[in-house]
Design an enzyme around this catalytic site. Structure first.
Site, short mmCIF file in Angstrom:
data_model
loop_
_atom_site.label_atom_id
_atom_site.label_comp_id
_atom_site.label_asym_id
_atom_site.label_seq_id
_atom_site.Cartn_x
_atom_site.Cartn_y
_atom_site.Cartn_z
N CYS A 109 13.99 19.81 32.43
CA CYS A 109 14.75 20.93 31.82
C CYS A 109 14.99 20.55 30.37
CB CYS A 109 16.08 21.09 32.52
SG CYS A 109 15.96 21.38 34.27
N GLU A 150 -14.15 21.56 32.31
CA GLU A 150 -13.09 22.53 31.95
C GLU A 150 -12.80 22.52 30.46
OE1 GLU A 150 -9.52 23.18 34.99
OE2 GLU A 150 -9.90 21.06 34.62
N LYS A 161 -12.68 18.00 35.08
CA LYS A 161 -11.96 17.83 33.81
C LYS A 161 -12.92 17.94 32.63
CE LYS A 161 -8.01 18.19 34.48
NZ LYS A 161 -8.30 18.92 35.62
N ASN A 184 19.64 17.41 32.63
CA ASN A 184 18.18 17.33 32.81
C ASN A 184 17.91 16.08 33.63
OD1 ASN A 184 15.38 17.39 32.64
ND2 ASN A 184 15.40 16.14 30.77
N GLY A 185 17.22 16.25 34.77
CA GLY A 185 16.89 15.09 35.61
C GLY A 185 17.08 15.46 37.07
N HIS A 231 -31.56 11.79 47.48
CA HIS A 231 -32.01 13.01 48.18
C HIS A 231 -32.16 14.17 47.21
CE1 HIS A 231 -31.31 10.85 51.87
NE2 HIS A 231 -30.10 10.57 51.45
N TRP A 267 14.08 24.08 34.60
CA TRP A 267 12.87 24.04 35.41
C TRP A 267 13.37 23.61 36.79
CZ3 TRP A 267 7.92 25.46 35.02
CH2 TRP A 267 7.02 24.99 35.98
N GLU A 289 -12.94 15.49 40.64
CA GLU A 289 -11.93 15.91 39.65
C GLU A 289 -12.32 15.44 38.26
OE1 GLU A 289 -9.70 17.97 39.41
OE2 GLU A 289 -8.44 17.34 37.74
N LYS A 297 -4.05 29.28 33.40
CA LYS A 297 -3.27 28.20 34.01
C LYS A 297 -3.07 28.48 35.50
CE LYS A 297 -1.01 24.50 34.40
NZ LYS A 297 -1.84 23.28 34.53
N ARG A 313 9.96 23.28 28.16
CA ARG A 313 10.38 22.23 29.11
C ARG A 313 10.85 22.84 30.42
NH1 ARG A 313 11.53 17.21 27.11
NH2 ARG A 313 12.96 16.85 28.83
C1 BG6 Z 1 -6.77 26.80 37.77
C2 BG6 Z 1 -6.11 25.75 36.93
O1 BG6 Z 1 -6.65 28.02 37.12
O2 BG6 Z 1 -6.18 26.89 39.04
C3 BG6 Z 1 -6.32 24.43 37.61
O3 BG6 Z 1 -6.68 25.71 35.63
C4 BG6 Z 1 -5.71 24.49 39.00
O4 BG6 Z 1 -5.74 23.39 36.86
C5 BG6 Z 1 -6.22 25.68 39.81
O5 BG6 Z 1 -6.06 23.31 39.70
C6 BG6 Z 1 -5.30 25.90 41.01
O6 BG6 Z 1 -4.05 26.30 40.48
P1 BG6 Z 1 -2.71 25.94 41.29
O7 BG6 Z 1 -1.61 26.42 40.41
O8 BG6 Z 1 -2.79 26.70 42.60
O9 BG6 Z 1 -2.73 24.46 41.50
#
Ligand code: BG6
Length: 609
Positions: free
Chosen positions: A2, A489, A486, A101-102, A505, A75, A482, A604, A27
């Site tokens: 927060c 993406e 990354k 915050n915490g 294969h 948050w 993953e 996001k 935050r």
């Molecule tokens: C994508 C995000 O849109 O959705 C990823 O960019 C994320 O980072 C994926 O892993 C799943 O989103 P969430 O919020 O369900 O974890």
């Protein structure tokens, strides 16, 4: 995570508090509030939603007189985003207001004690115990009451405290959550970070853990838990506001990668007590556990890949079959799910459309659902039978980092919890798992420290390729999924993960002179086999970047470049092994001039199908 802020001086406090909260909104932004002292009375105004709602309610602060105040943008961790759960929280006698915050890890026991002593609670938050403790210990000396109340707390806190008996002073306390003091002329400030202060003063002091301060227009007095004065150096801030929001980092993604030791600590630490794993929002009795014949993990994107890594730990420790299903597939698969299925739903945002749809489909077929989410009160959290929060704080960058490692942390805790309940591992193995999970935050920091200097150079070497292979076996394969995502993406390089055993294969046909291959070799059980793959790839001209333990000479001798890691427990290694791969993708994307925090075409949270 927060944001808190405080002001005391000659100006009207409310507009300054609101302005500071707007700068802290990244935050946490599910609710906000301010408390201002005026005419020996506290005015508290708090509301769910963004700061804009609070500004509207207080006419941007103009409707709230008073020159001393505190503010908070939330948050949510304990208690959904509601007006009652928003901070500041007031004492029953109306004398105190507190922002925090915490996470107060022992809030339930404290709450029970305070209720027993006749205090009434208005919220579901952990924070509210603080203001009632201060009231309980108050005998005319606020400083002493704040010190005594803080001594009862366990967990993390940055506190701002107002008292109607101290008309121009705000008290603050810090333990494990950031708290910065801003020194003005005839006015002084505090805040969670510099962002909120830098347009008012560039002269700041950093409070350390276990320290307190009395902030008044005349000055700032800092003291320790015994009340003894503490000297602090004044620092001059040279950042601009935009940079400050990212904590001085160039991108939110870099900031969030560096937050992973703290985020995993905040997620793990409150769930281990006296050597035992427990969850405040989830418990399975012997009978219920016996009725479960399989676990299904469902998610999208990186969350799905976290599930792939978590599956290995759960199956290894609990000997329960685990299948990991893409939510966008599971929802249409007429799945074999029933009341004997435990469905684990992973989602940082808790709002991903496919994940919600798959969850509803499985619930309709009788599955018991556990949500692992980062957003309190999100749709996935509301739909679940049980919720285990990742306390990562808001994640702003589209490409998740701390969201992924905190999801893994929860899955490892869950695997150990279930193994303990089932008795599927001997006690010493259980204890070793608890110790290994506890060490994840420290090992992530070590992995960052070991590679921070080399990664920008490695990025310059590998940034101009059109494609990259990521290969590994077992836990290394899970991480390679993953790691490749990354890179895709944020740098837009066509990075693909392959099970190392699959190279022969077909995929090895793609290896050409200079083809970068990231070979993950942190699973000692299978490293020898992956070393053979490294040799095969190099024989066809590949450039091999190995990810392995810093003392693994066998791998290091075969690779062109190395990302070195501290040794760790294999089954939990993905939570650490992924971090330098996040950083590699970050620095490659930076070399390529990509929009790292907002990659093209990505969101996001994909709340639409
Ligand atoms: C994508 C995000 O849109 O959705 C990823 O960019 C994320 O980072 C994926 O892993 C799943 O989103 P969430 O919020 O369900 O974890």
């Amino acid at each position: 995570m927060c944001g808190i802020i405080g002001y005391t001086g000659t100006e009207q406090a409310a507009p300054i508090l609101l302005d500071g909260l707007r700068k802290l909104e990244y935050r946490g932004y599910d609710s906000a509030g301010i408390a201002v002292l005026y005419d020996n009375a506290l005015t508290v105004c708090k509301i769910t939603g963004r700061i804009a709602n609070l500004s509207e309610k207080t006419e941007d602060g103009k409707a709230t007189p008073g020159q001393v105040g505190i503010g908070h943008t939330r948050w949510a961790t304990h208690g959904a985003p509601t007006d009652e759960n928003a901070h500041p929280h007031k004492s029953n006698d109306g004398r105190f207001a507190v922002v925090h915050n915490g996470i107060i890890e022992n809030y339930q026991a404290l709450r029970a004690e305070l209720v027993e002593k006749g205090y009434t609670f208005e919220s579901e938050t952990d924070t509210e115990v603080v203001v009632h403790l201060i009231e309980m210990y108050y005998e005319g000396d606020v400083k002493n009451a704040v010190i005594r109340a803080s001594a009862r707390l366990r967990g993390s806190w940055a506190l701002g405290v107002l008292c109607t008996d101290c008309p121009d002073t705000v008290y603050v306390a810090r333990e494990a959550s950031p708290l910065i003091l801003g020194a003005g002329v005839g006015e002084n400030y505090f805040a969670s970070d510099i962002t909120a202060l830098v347009s008012y003063t560039r002269n700041v002091m950093y409070l350390d853990d276990g320290e307190f301060a009395a902030v008044s227009p005349a000055g700032i007095t800092i003291f320790d838990g015994t009340g003894r004065p503490v000297e602090k150096k004044l620092h001059r801030i040279t950042w601009d506001v935009a940079a400050a929001e990212k904590g001085g980092y160039e991108h939110f993604m870099l900031k969030e990668m560096m937050e992973q030791p703290r985020a995993t600590e905040a997620t793990i630490s409150p769930r281990i007590r006296d050597g035992e794993v427990f969850f405040e929002g989830f418990a399975l009795g012997e009978e219920e556990l016996r009725s479960i014949d399989k676990i299904v993990i469902t998610a999208c994107g990186s969350a799905y890949y976290a599930g792939c890594a978590g599956k290995i730990a759960i199956e290894r420790l609990c000997r329960i079959p685990v299948s990991v299903e893409l939510a966008s597939e599971l929802r249409y698969a007429d799945p074999l799910i029933d009341e004997h299925t435990l469905l684990v739903v992973l989602s940082q945002s808790g709002e991903t459309a496919d994940t919600i749809a798959a969850m509803k489909e499985c619930k309709a077929r009788g599955a018991r659902t556990v949500a692992v989410v980062n957003v309190v009160g999100s749709t996935v959290a509301a739909l679940a039978d049980h919720v285990i929060y990742t306390w990562a704080g808001p994640e702003i960058a589209v490409a998740t980092t701390k969201g992924y490692t905190t999801q893994l942390s929860v899955l490892y805790l869950l695997a150990t919890y279930l193994a303990g309940k089932k008795g599927s591992v001997p006690r010493e193995r259980y204890d070793a798992c608890v110790a290994a999970i506890r060490s994840i935050p420290k090992l992530i920091q070590e992995a960052i420290d070991l590679n921070a200097a080399a990664l920008p150079r490695l990025a310059r070497k590998y940034c101009d390729h059109a494609s990259m292979f990521y290969i590994g076996r077992n836990t290394d394969y899970a991480v390679s999924l993953e790691g490749a995502l990354k890179m895709k993406e944020i740098s837009y390089i066509h990075a693909e993960s392959y099970a190392a055993g699959e190279l022969k294969h077909g995929t090895i046909a793609l290896i050409e002179e200079g083809q970068p291959v990231v070979a993950l070799c942190c699973n000692e059980d299978v490293t020898e086999k992956t070393v053979s793959n490294i040799v095969e790839c190099k024989a066809r001209g590949a450039e091999v970047l190995a990810v392995t333990f810093r003392d693994n000479g066998r791998v290091i001798s075969q690779a062109d470049d190395v990302i070195a890691l501290p040794r760790m427990e294999t089954v939990f290694s993905p939570a650490v092994e992924i971090v330098p791969l996040q950083m590699l993708a970050y620095y490659v994307a930076r070399e390529r001039g990509c929009d790292i925090d907002k990659p093209k075409n990505l969101a996001k949270s994909v709340t639409v199908e």
